[in-house]
Design a protein around this motif. Structure first.
Motif, PDB file in Angstrom:
ATOM      1  N   ILE A 212     -32.468  -8.654   5.388  1.00  0.00           N
ATOM      2  CA  ILE A 212     -31.077  -8.941   5.719  1.00  0.00           C
ATOM      3  C   ILE A 212     -30.424  -9.577   4.500  1.00  0.00           C
ATOM      4  O   ILE A 212     -30.849 -10.653   4.060  1.00  0.00           O
ATOM      5  CB  ILE A 212     -30.988  -9.890   6.929  1.00  0.00           C
ATOM      6  N   ILE A 213     -29.413  -8.915   3.956  1.00  0.00           N
ATOM      7  CA  ILE A 213     -28.733  -9.414   2.763  1.00  0.00           C
ATOM      8  C   ILE A 213     -27.338  -9.874   3.162  1.00  0.00           C
ATOM      9  O   ILE A 213     -26.599  -9.156   3.836  1.00  0.00           O
ATOM     10  CB  ILE A 213     -28.670  -8.333   1.670  1.00  0.00           C
ATOM     11  N   SER A 214     -26.982 -11.070   2.734  1.00  0.00           N
ATOM     12  CA  SER A 214     -25.721 -11.677   3.176  1.00  0.00           C
ATOM     13  C   SER A 214     -25.097 -12.458   2.027  1.00  0.00           C
ATOM     14  O   SER A 214     -25.725 -12.685   0.997  1.00  0.00           O
ATOM     15  CB  SER A 214     -25.988 -12.607   4.365  1.00  0.00           C
ATOM     16  N   GLY A 215     -23.833 -12.873   2.238  1.00  0.00           N
ATOM     17  CA  GLY A 215     -23.138 -13.631   1.209  1.00  0.00           C
ATOM     18  C   GLY A 215     -23.797 -14.963   0.936  1.00  0.00           C
ATOM     19  O   GLY A 215     -23.938 -15.390  -0.211  1.00  0.00           O
ATOM     20  N   THR A 216     -24.196 -15.678   1.988  1.00  0.00           N
ATOM     21  CA  THR A 216     -25.088 -16.832   1.894  1.00  0.00           C
ATOM     22  C   THR A 216     -26.203 -16.576   2.893  1.00  0.00           C
ATOM     23  O   THR A 216     -25.997 -15.900   3.908  1.00  0.00           O
ATOM     24  CB  THR A 216     -24.393 -18.165   2.228  1.00  0.00           C
ATOM     25  N   SER A 217     -27.377 -17.115   2.635  1.00  0.00           N
ATOM     26  CA  SER A 217     -28.496 -16.842   3.535  1.00  0.00           C
ATOM     27  C   SER A 217     -28.282 -17.454   4.908  1.00  0.00           C
ATOM     28  O   SER A 217     -28.751 -16.901   5.913  1.00  0.00           O
ATOM     29  CB  SER A 217     -29.798 -17.332   2.903  1.00  0.00           C
ATOM     30  N   ASN A 218     -27.582 -18.580   4.981  1.00  0.00           N
ATOM     31  CA  ASN A 218     -27.268 -19.140   6.301  1.00  0.00           C
ATOM     32  C   ASN A 218     -26.453 -18.155   7.127  1.00  0.00           C
ATOM     33  O   ASN A 218     -26.644 -18.045   8.346  1.00  0.00           O
ATOM     34  CB  ASN A 218     -26.504 -20.454   6.167  1.00  0.00           C
ATOM     35  N   TRP A 219     -25.516 -17.445   6.485  1.00  0.00           N
ATOM     36  CA  TRP A 219     -24.761 -16.416   7.205  1.00  0.00           C
ATOM     37  C   TRP A 219     -25.703 -15.315   7.697  1.00  0.00           C
ATOM     38  O   TRP A 219     -25.525 -14.781   8.791  1.00  0.00           O
ATOM     39  CB  TRP A 219     -23.691 -15.808   6.317  1.00  0.00           C
ATOM     40  N   GLY A 220     -26.696 -14.972   6.892  1.00  0.00           N
ATOM     41  CA  GLY A 220     -27.654 -13.946   7.297  1.00  0.00           C
ATOM     42  C   GLY A 220     -28.474 -14.380   8.501  1.00  0.00           C
ATOM     43  O   GLY A 220     -28.719 -13.591   9.416  1.00  0.00           O
ATOM     44  N   GLY A 221     -28.895 -15.649   8.511  1.00  0.00           N
ATOM     45  CA  GLY A 221     -29.611 -16.164   9.675  1.00  0.00           C
ATOM     46  C   GLY A 221     -28.734 -16.154  10.913  1.00  0.00           C
ATOM     47  O   GLY A 221     -29.182 -15.803  12.007  1.00  0.00           O
ATOM     48  N   HIS A 222     -27.454 -16.534  10.724  1.00  0.00           N
ATOM     49  CA  HIS A 222     -26.524 -16.538  11.857  1.00  0.00           C
ATOM     50  C   HIS A 222     -26.277 -15.112  12.341  1.00  0.00           C
ATOM     51  O   HIS A 222     -26.173 -14.869  13.557  1.00  0.00           O
ATOM     52  CB  HIS A 222     -25.217 -17.202  11.440  1.00  0.00           C
TER      53      HIS A 222
END
Length: 289
Positions: A212-222
């Motif tokens: 899962i690739i996201s702008g910030t990793s916290n966003w990816g977890g969410h």
């Protein structure tokens, strides 16, 4: 699900929107694994140490998402253990407080004791029926074998080799935002080299089955938790409110956690304003609801 994936990948300067296209189906498959009960017991690994700060500590991106994923699995009737190393322990343990039991926070030692610790985790996996391994914002070995931060600095001195948990034979999921995190070996290094500063030096070579690739990793977890909510789990609703996220991030900051971009001890993530960061959290939660 597609809207959640695309929103979470919103670029904040590291090419996440481009990199996400190389694993565009993985968020769906990772969420389905947990939401359907095919897997519900996981090790969730996080912690990215910043040795160059005036007061070195782990960064704020990663621990919040890790606690959210662990809390979601527990809310759905599963279980989860947070895993980090002794350098990141103060921040990760503080993030977990009140949401993940103390005996479910596993901290690896440095140096010669690591092999013995890894063997003990293997025994826990067998005894407790742990089936999955989730890495979120956890730096891993680059092409030369050393873990490197976004500035290209070798931080092996302050990083336990937690990529070796893949030796346990569990299902694997990675969450990252910059190319140097465990899981990024799932995609070819060329796009990382093209869109990320120092990409040719920092790209992690360790893959996970889903990424899962996201702008910030916290966003990816969410995004992962929001996706499980979409798949029929209203018991996850308490994790959708930004007040929950603010509480965990405040605990991280109180424990000395650092913004990974500014390297300052503030309740912020990757140099983003609070308004920008929580705007994304609220938007993802709104889609899930």
């Amino acid at each position: 699900m597609t809207r959640i994936r695309d929103l979470a990948a919103k670029d904040v300067g590291r090419g996440s929107e481009v990199l996400m296209t190389f694993s565009r189906r993985d968020l769906f498959h990772a969420a389905r694994l947990f939401a359907t009960g095919a897997a519900r017991r996981a090790l969730v690994v996080t912690g990215f140490y910043i040795p160059g700060a005036s007061s070195p500590a782990a960064e704020s991106d990663g621990p919040v998402g890790a606690v959210e994923i662990a809390s979601a699995l527990r809310a759905m009737g599963g279980d989860a253990w947070l895993v980090s190393d002794e350098w990141c322990a103060p921040v990760v343990s503080a993030a977990a407080a009140g949401d993940v039991p103390d005996d479910h926070v596993l901290i690896s030692p440095a140096g010669a004791g690591f092999d013995e610790w890894l063997a003990s985790v293997g025994r826990l996996v067998r005894e407790r029926g742990i089936d999955s391994l989730v890495y979120i914002e956890r730096v891993g070995p680059s092409r030369d074998g050393d873990p490197r931060n976004m500035r290209g600095v070798n931080i092996s001195r302050w990083t336990a080799p937690l990529s070796r948990l893949t030796e346990l034979g569990l299902r694997t999921i990675g969450v990252g935002d910059g190319g140097n995190e465990i899981g990024m070996g799932r995609i070819d290094s060329l796009p990382i080299e093209d869109v990320v500063d120092h990409g040719e030096r920092i790209a992690c070579t360790v893959p996970t089955e889903r990424l899962i690739i996201s702008g910030t990793s916290n966003w990816g977890g969410h995004a992962l938790v929001c996706s499980m909510r979409v798949m029929g789990h209203p018991e996850l609703d308490p994790l959708l409110g930004d007040s929950w996220h603010r509480g965990v991030l405040r605990r991280v900051a109180d424990a000395g956690g650092l913004d990974g971009v500014t390297m300052l001890n503030t309740p912020t993530v990757d140099g983003l304003s609070e308004e920008r960061y929580y705007e994304e959290i609220r938007a993802l939660s709104g889609l899930a609801r």
